[in-house]
Design a protein around this motif. Structure first.
Motif, mmCIF file in Angstrom:
data_model
loop_
_atom_site.group_PDB
_atom_site.id
_atom_site.type_symbol
_atom_site.label_atom_id
_atom_site.label_comp_id
_atom_site.label_asym_id
_atom_site.label_seq_id
_atom_site.Cartn_x
_atom_site.Cartn_y
_atom_site.Cartn_z
ATOM 1 N N THR A 63 73.930 26.815 2.317
ATOM 2 C CA THR A 63 73.676 26.364 3.681
ATOM 3 C C THR A 63 74.917 25.724 4.281
ATOM 4 N N ARG A 107 67.519 38.044 17.475
ATOM 5 C CA ARG A 107 66.500 37.005 17.637
ATOM 6 C C ARG A 107 67.202 35.798 18.223
ATOM 7 N N ARG A 150 67.316 25.768 22.696
ATOM 8 C CA ARG A 150 66.985 24.348 22.574
ATOM 9 C C ARG A 150 67.591 23.580 23.742
ATOM 10 N N ASN A 196 60.603 34.162 9.412
ATOM 11 C CA ASN A 196 61.642 33.138 9.569
ATOM 12 C C ASN A 196 60.990 31.754 9.652
ATOM 13 N N ASP A 251 58.963 19.627 12.685
ATOM 14 C CA ASP A 251 58.981 20.027 14.093
ATOM 15 C C ASP A 251 59.450 18.917 15.023
ATOM 16 N N ASP A 277 59.676 27.916 9.459
ATOM 17 C CA ASP A 277 60.203 26.564 9.396
ATOM 18 C C ASP A 277 59.231 25.701 8.591
ATOM 19 N N TYR A 279 70.549 35.436 16.146
ATOM 20 C CA TYR A 279 70.484 36.028 14.806
ATOM 21 C C TYR A 279 70.622 37.536 14.978
ATOM 22 N N ALA A 290 66.863 31.809 7.195
ATOM 23 C CA ALA A 290 66.166 30.543 7.455
ATOM 24 C C ALA A 290 67.065 29.334 7.234
ATOM 25 N N GLU A 291 68.148 29.488 6.467
ATOM 26 C CA GLU A 291 69.047 28.356 6.227
ATOM 27 C C GLU A 291 69.841 27.976 7.470
ATOM 28 N N SER A 317 67.170 31.797 19.625
ATOM 29 C CA SER A 317 66.551 30.475 19.653
ATOM 30 C C SER A 317 67.211 29.641 20.744
ATOM 31 N N GLU A 362 68.293 27.607 10.433
ATOM 32 C CA GLU A 362 67.339 27.149 11.435
ATOM 33 C C GLU A 362 67.735 25.831 12.091
#
Length: 347
Positions: A223, A287, A291, A39, A181, A41, A280, A258-259, A289, A261
């Motif tokens: 996307t 999975r 933030r 996956n 990043d 970036d 995900y 990945a689209e 994520s 992310e």
């Protein structure tokens, strides 16, 4: 400004010693397998391509590989990405060095690690280059700088330290990783050193217009369709906002995982939330994520579930179905509430 004059933030030149030691190991190899996480970036792809470029310039054989073999369409602009190799075609006996980049642990390679765990049993030397604070500094040599905003920042310092030339294509790859990043030099991890390095790469020919267009402006229709579904699914739970990407959403939009992310960074801007979560859905679970744009350290939260990452961007994996997801959300919301609403210390 020469990057060699940029402070590395490590006592007694520790980072410089790590670089010199790792470079000796790397340059002693004839055939190098350059690996980055599943996956991927922009920093992952750019780091692998940058190392491939630098090693090929020295006459070494380098093969760059993504752990799941997937190159997101919006990252195909990164110079050297066309040379990424299908992991299914690899034979470990063809290499005398493994070089992991932007990978806090070998398990982050995903399918490649799951299919070939024996590759990482120590029979072949392994060099580890990364910027994640949770990196355990594995391998016979490592360069790990948690003060860096991206692995491509670490690599730029490495190339400057060892005298590896940085031309326009390599500069573009390195800048792409840094911009990816830092969301265009905007995140709290962006330091004055990061900005000086970005400026130096621009002076060396980095195509920042192509970087900004591909990372932040241009989106394939798939996307846009995916984001519409995922944002429509968003919910709030206490002080956090969350949403998910499912195989059905991917199939309906024609997108690859990945689209999605950038979605977690987008919802992290919700004014009513202190933390954002993106799930995900996979065959074996989720999975996750995490933030934050506040002072919540999501890497510490992720560690509670065996994950890791950075203070503002981290992740983990969960095994199970919807009930596991919901239990995770409830526990995480309680942890965030305890941090956000903790009484102020007495004066």
């Amino acid at each position: 400004m020469s990057l060699s004059n940029v402070p590395d933030g490590n006592e007694a030149g520790g980072l410089t010693r790590e670089m010199e030691n790792a470079w000796r190991v790397i340059t002693a190899a004839e055939r190098v397998l350059v690996l980055t996480h599943a996956n991927p970036d922009a920093d992952a792809i750019a780091s692998a391509c940058a190392l491939d470029d630098a090693l090929r310039a020295r006459g070494q054989v380098a093969v760059p590989v993504v752990g799941d073999g997937v190159l997101p369409g919006d990252l195909r602009f990164i110079p050297g990405s066309a040379r990424l190799t299908d992991p299914a075609t690899l034979r470990i006996q063809d290499f005398d060095l493994l070089l992991l980049v932007d990978c806090a642990e070998p398990q982050r390679l995903g399918p490649l690690y799951q299919q070939h765990p024996e590759w990482f049993n120590g029979e072949r030397p392994l060099v580890n280059i990364d910027h994640h604070v949770t990196n355990a500094r594995f391998g016979v040599a490592h360069i790990v700088d948690p003060n860096a905003a991206a692995s491509c920042e670490v690599l730029t310092l490495l190339f400057e330290t060892v005298g590896a030339p940085i031309g326009p294509q390599l500069a573009t790859a390195l800048a792409a990783g840094i911009y990816g990043d830092t969301l265009g030099l905007q995140t709290p991890s962006t330091t004055s050193r990061t900005m000086r390095i970005a400026a130096d790469l621009l002076d060396r020919g980095a195509d920042t217009l192509a970087i900004v267009d591909n990372l932040f402006r241009l989106k394939p229709f798939s996307t846009i369709k995916l984001w519409g579904q995922v944002l429509d699914r968003a919910e709030r739970l206490g002080d956090l906002i969350w949403t998910e990407i499912t195989p059905a959403m991917l199939a309906a939009s024609g997108a690859v995982p990945a689209e999605g992310e950038g979605i977690v960074n987008f919802i992290a801007g919700c004014a009513e939330a202190h933390l954002a979560v993106l799930f995900y859905l996979r065959e074996d679970g989720w999975r996750v994520s995490l933030r934050s744009i506040t002072d919540i350290d999501v890497s510490q939260l992720a560690r509670h579930w065996g994950g890791g990452g950075h203070s503002r961007a981290a992740g983990c994996t969960l095994t199970g179905g919807v009930e596991v997801r919901d239990a995770f959300l409830n526990e995480l919301a309680a942890m965030v509430a305890a941090l956000v609403h903790a009484p102020a210390p007495a004066e």
